[in-house]
Design a protein around this motif. Sequence first.
Motif, PDB file in Angstrom:
ATOM      1  N   PHE A 146       0.841  -1.204   0.000  1.00  0.00           N
ATOM      2  CA  PHE A 146       0.000   0.000   0.000  1.00  0.00           C
ATOM      3  C   PHE A 146       0.876   1.255   0.000  1.00  0.00           C
ATOM      4  O   PHE A 146       0.621   2.212  -0.742  1.00  0.00           O
ATOM      5  CB  PHE A 146      -0.910  -0.019   1.222  1.00  0.00           C
ATOM      6  N   TYR A 147       1.939   1.236   0.808  1.00  0.00           N
ATOM      7  CA  TYR A 147       2.867   2.376   0.853  1.00  0.00           C
ATOM      8  C   TYR A 147       3.546   2.568  -0.502  1.00  0.00           C
ATOM      9  O   TYR A 147       3.722   3.696  -0.978  1.00  0.00           O
ATOM     10  CB  TYR A 147       3.903   2.134   1.946  1.00  0.00           C
ATOM     11  N   ARG A 148       3.903   1.458  -1.144  1.00  0.00           N
ATOM     12  CA  ARG A 148       4.560   1.557  -2.451  1.00  0.00           C
ATOM     13  C   ARG A 148       3.633   2.146  -3.511  1.00  0.00           C
ATOM     14  O   ARG A 148       4.085   2.849  -4.424  1.00  0.00           O
ATOM     15  CB  ARG A 148       5.053   0.182  -2.901  1.00  0.00           C
ATOM     16  N   GLU A 149       2.343   1.853  -3.393  1.00  0.00           N
ATOM     17  CA  GLU A 149       1.381   2.434  -4.339  1.00  0.00           C
ATOM     18  C   GLU A 149       1.415   3.958  -4.286  1.00  0.00           C
ATOM     19  O   GLU A 149       1.224   4.636  -5.292  1.00  0.00           O
ATOM     20  CB  GLU A 149      -0.038   1.943  -4.012  1.00  0.00           C
ATOM     21  N   ARG A 150       1.670   4.513  -3.114  1.00  0.00           N
ATOM     22  CA  ARG A 150       1.664   5.968  -2.945  1.00  0.00           C
ATOM     23  C   ARG A 150       3.010   6.611  -3.232  1.00  0.00           C
ATOM     24  O   ARG A 150       3.073   7.768  -3.645  1.00  0.00           O
ATOM     25  CB  ARG A 150       1.219   6.324  -1.519  1.00  0.00           C
ATOM     26  N   THR A 151       4.094   5.854  -2.982  1.00  0.00           N
ATOM     27  CA  THR A 151       5.431   6.465  -3.058  1.00  0.00           C
ATOM     28  C   THR A 151       6.339   5.851  -4.108  1.00  0.00           C
ATOM     29  O   THR A 151       7.349   6.467  -4.486  1.00  0.00           O
ATOM     30  CB  THR A 151       6.144   6.340  -1.700  1.00  0.00           C
ATOM     31  N   GLY A 152       6.034   4.625  -4.524  1.00  0.00           N
ATOM     32  CA  GLY A 152       6.919   3.917  -5.453  1.00  0.00           C
ATOM     33  C   GLY A 152       8.094   3.250  -4.771  1.00  0.00           C
ATOM     34  O   GLY A 152       8.907   2.601  -5.434  1.00  0.00           O
ATOM     35  N   ARG A 153       8.192   3.375  -3.467  1.00  0.00           N
ATOM     36  CA  ARG A 153       9.350   2.849  -2.739  1.00  0.00           C
ATOM     37  C   ARG A 153       9.029   1.526  -2.042  1.00  0.00           C
ATOM     38  O   ARG A 153       7.986   1.380  -1.403  1.00  0.00           O
ATOM     39  CB  ARG A 153       9.840   3.858  -1.697  1.00  0.00           C
ATOM     40  N   GLY A 154       9.953   0.597  -2.145  1.00  0.00           N
ATOM     41  CA  GLY A 154       9.852  -0.654  -1.401  1.00  0.00           C
ATOM     42  C   GLY A 154      10.491  -0.509  -0.036  1.00  0.00           C
ATOM     43  O   GLY A 154      10.976   0.563   0.341  1.00  0.00           O
ATOM     44  N   GLN A 155      10.504  -1.609   0.724  1.00  0.00           N
ATOM     45  CA  GLN A 155      11.134  -1.576   2.045  1.00  0.00           C
ATOM     46  C   GLN A 155      11.301  -2.999   2.563  1.00  0.00           C
ATOM     47  O   GLN A 155      10.796  -3.964   1.975  1.00  0.00           O
ATOM     48  CB  GLN A 155      10.306  -0.758   3.026  1.00  0.00           C
ATOM     49  N   ILE A 156      12.014  -3.106   3.677  1.00  0.00           N
ATOM     50  CA  ILE A 156      12.210  -4.406   4.328  1.00  0.00           C
ATOM     51  C   ILE A 156      11.167  -4.563   5.433  1.00  0.00           C
ATOM     52  O   ILE A 156      10.974  -3.668   6.255  1.00  0.00           O
ATOM     53  CB  ILE A 156      13.632  -4.529   4.896  1.00  0.00           C
ATOM     54  N   VAL A 157      10.507  -5.703   5.439  1.00  0.00           N
ATOM     55  CA  VAL A 157       9.500  -6.041   6.455  1.00  0.00           C
ATOM     56  C   VAL A 157      10.089  -7.150   7.318  1.00  0.00           C
ATOM     57  O   VAL A 157      10.662  -8.107   6.795  1.00  0.00           O
ATOM     58  CB  VAL A 157       8.203  -6.536   5.781  1.00  0.00           C
ATOM     59  N   GLY A 158       9.969  -7.029   8.617  1.00  0.00           N
ATOM     60  CA  GLY A 158      10.494  -8.061   9.499  1.00  0.00           C
ATOM     61  C   GLY A 158       9.519  -8.426  10.601  1.00  0.00           C
ATOM     62  O   GLY A 158       8.810  -7.564  11.132  1.00  0.00           O
ATOM     63  N   THR A 159       9.457  -9.694  10.940  1.00  0.00           N
ATOM     64  CA  THR A 159       8.698 -10.141  12.103  1.00  0.00           C
ATOM     65  C   THR A 159       9.312 -11.448  12.583  1.00  0.00           C
ATOM     66  O   THR A 159      10.197 -12.005  11.946  1.00  0.00           O
ATOM     67  CB  THR A 159       7.200 -10.305  11.792  1.00  0.00           C
ATOM     68  N   SER A 160       8.842 -11.939  13.716  1.00  0.00           N
ATOM     69  CA  SER A 160       9.415 -13.167  14.267  1.00  0.00           C
ATOM     70  C   SER A 160       8.420 -13.855  15.182  1.00  0.00           C
ATOM     71  O   SER A 160       7.437 -13.262  15.641  1.00  0.00           O
ATOM     72  CB  SER A 160      10.700 -12.853  15.052  1.00  0.00           C
ATOM     73  N   LEU A 161       8.704 -15.106  15.481  1.00  0.00           N
ATOM     74  CA  LEU A 161       7.878 -15.858  16.421  1.00  0.00           C
ATOM     75  C   LEU A 161       7.951 -15.223  17.806  1.00  0.00           C
ATOM     76  O   LEU A 161       6.944 -15.156  18.522  1.00  0.00           O
ATOM     77  CB  LEU A 161       8.339 -17.323  16.485  1.00  0.00           C
ATOM     78  N   PHE A 162       9.135 -14.758  18.193  1.00  0.00           N
ATOM     79  CA  PHE A 162       9.309 -14.173  19.517  1.00  0.00           C
ATOM     80  C   PHE A 162       8.475 -12.905  19.671  1.00  0.00           C
ATOM     81  O   PHE A 162       7.789 -12.713  20.683  1.00  0.00           O
ATOM     82  CB  PHE A 162      10.789 -13.869  19.753  1.00  0.00           C
ATOM     83  N   GLU A 163       8.526 -12.039  18.685  1.00  0.00           N
ATOM     84  CA  GLU A 163       7.737 -10.805  18.751  1.00  0.00           C
ATOM     85  C   GLU A 163       6.242 -11.107  18.804  1.00  0.00           C
ATOM     86  O   GLU A 163       5.482 -10.453  19.532  1.00  0.00           O
ATOM     87  CB  GLU A 163       8.053  -9.932  17.526  1.00  0.00           C
ATOM     88  N   THR A 164       5.820 -12.115  18.048  1.00  0.00           N
ATOM     89  CA  THR A 164       4.408 -12.508  18.065  1.00  0.00           C
ATOM     90  C   THR A 164       3.998 -13.020  19.434  1.00  0.00           C
ATOM     91  O   THR A 164       2.949 -12.654  19.969  1.00  0.00           O
ATOM     92  CB  THR A 164       4.155 -13.586  17.001  1.00  0.00           C
ATOM     93  N   GLY A 165       4.837 -13.871  20.025  1.00  0.00           N
ATOM     94  CA  GLY A 165       4.516 -14.421  21.337  1.00  0.00           C
ATOM     95  C   GLY A 165       4.417 -13.359  22.413  1.00  0.00           C
ATOM     96  O   GLY A 165       3.497 -13.374  23.238  1.00  0.00           O
ATOM     97  N   VAL A 166       5.363 -12.411  22.411  1.00  0.00           N
ATOM     98  CA  VAL A 166       5.323 -11.333  23.398  1.00  0.00           C
ATOM     99  C   VAL A 166       4.065 -10.489  23.196  1.00  0.00           C
ATOM    100  O   VAL A 166       3.383 -10.123  24.156  1.00  0.00           O
ATOM    101  CB  VAL A 166       6.594 -10.464  23.310  1.00  0.00           C
ATOM    102  N   TYR A 167       3.732 -10.202  21.938  1.00  0.00           N
ATOM    103  CA  TYR A 167       2.538  -9.398  21.663  1.00  0.00           C
ATOM    104  C   TYR A 167       1.282 -10.108  22.150  1.00  0.00           C
ATOM    105  O   TYR A 167       0.390  -9.490  22.741  1.00  0.00           O
ATOM    106  CB  TYR A 167       2.442  -9.102  20.170  1.00  0.00           C
ATOM    107  N   TRP A 168       1.194 -11.409  21.923  1.00  0.00           N
ATOM    108  CA  TRP A 168      -0.008 -12.152  22.329  1.00  0.00           C
ATOM    109  C   TRP A 168      -0.082 -12.371  23.840  1.00  0.00           C
ATOM    110  O   TRP A 168      -1.143 -12.736  24.354  1.00  0.00           O
ATOM    111  CB  TRP A 168      -0.080 -13.469  21.571  1.00  0.00           C
ATOM    112  N   MET A 169       1.002 -12.169  24.534  1.00  0.00           N
ATOM    113  CA  MET A 169       0.985 -12.227  26.001  1.00  0.00           C
ATOM    114  C   MET A 169       0.640 -10.871  26.606  1.00  0.00           C
ATOM    115  O   MET A 169       0.767 -10.658  27.818  1.00  0.00           O
ATOM    116  CB  MET A 169       2.351 -12.670  26.516  1.00  0.00           C
ATOM    117  N   ASN A 170       0.178  -9.920  25.783  1.00  0.00           N
ATOM    118  CA  ASN A 170       0.093  -8.517  26.202  1.00  0.00           C
ATOM    119  C   ASN A 170      -0.659  -8.305  27.512  1.00  0.00           C
ATOM    120  O   ASN A 170      -0.153  -7.643  28.416  1.00  0.00           O
ATOM    121  CB  ASN A 170      -0.493  -7.650  25.083  1.00  0.00           C
TER     122      ASN A 170
END
Length: 410
Positions: free
Chosen positions: A191-215
Amino acid sequence: MKEQVKKKEGPLAGIRVVDFTTNISGPSATAILADLGADVVKIERVGKGDDARHMSPAWNGESAYFLAINRNKRSLALDFRQPEGREITLKLIAQADVVVENFRRGVLEKYGLDGKSLLREHPSLIYCSLSAYGDDGPDCMLPGYDAVVQARTGIMSITGSREDEPSRAGVSILDAGSATWAAVGILSALFYRERTGRGQIVGTSLFETGVYWMNYHLVAYQATRRDPVPQGARHTAFAPYGAFETADGPIMIGISNDGLFARLAQAIGRPELTHDPRFATNPDRVLNREELEGLLNKQLRQRPRAEWVALFREVGIPCSPIQRPSQVMEDPQLAALSLLQSTPHPRIAEVKIPRLPVRLTDTPAAIRTSAPLLGQHTREILAEIGELARVEELLSKGVIGLDVEGGGDR
């Protein structure tokens, strides 16, 4: 790749994804993109393929795990570590919108296939990295599987009952969860690229997901300075909430407020419970949970489960029989929502796979093809990038692999 999307075509039609992922989390992320219409080219090891192809149980030689999360993809058996294989990989990426990988950090850097290197050449590219512990910190290089990270993030400490040994959740929640966040990140970047033409790096992990779900457990700990304990089917914040005994099997009941509790008390023929000071409010009921559950189990054992479910549903009490997969397959609500989609497979007459749990009226997600055989689309994909003439040469060097049974194409 900005194109006009036709009505009833997936919203990601025209988007090409180069998929380096293996096992569960990464392929689950690219399955979401594929169901939404993206052309997902799955790069697999020559001769062996994705590790998920070898997970039990097998069905006519095909892994049930692999079948579930690799639908709608095309398989390219390719050794990108060889110079010719790297050259082909870079050609594919030059035509792609998204790259997704779940290698350990440093593996793809050796071949110039990491996000930073590729974005220098292709600034509109979206590159998603899905890992166990994230891209930074003292443990970013550690290997990690779903259950290991469930342990690390505290999920196992609150799963099961107090009498049991530590338990993992019965499904790979961090694999599936991190896959969902990866897809959300990729869609946001598109969606961001549609507006700007720029790509980017996306990152996530199992650890970040687990911490978020323990909120809420992490916030509650700050308030109480007490670690939560396993609750089984219970909920730490509500009562009565959990599995209760009936004359012929357990039933799950969820009561989250005083109004619902009054309805429950009336339905089981014990309206006076609402005036009992031990159970008058939800905090009272949580404090006196054991006594309340004893009273409810005694009352509920007097009638069969089906009768209680019918009665509770009639008065708006959230409840359900506790079903097994065999029963879920026959659930009328599942049929009404068309949650299982049938697809033919070269080795299996019919595979029913749960569709994405999202409905789009104009551009619906769909399972169009079954999980591919290893190398099933190698020849087809090489033709698309002008490398068809080199197939025999590349095959002789072990750079590519072809599926013999499927003729290399579908």
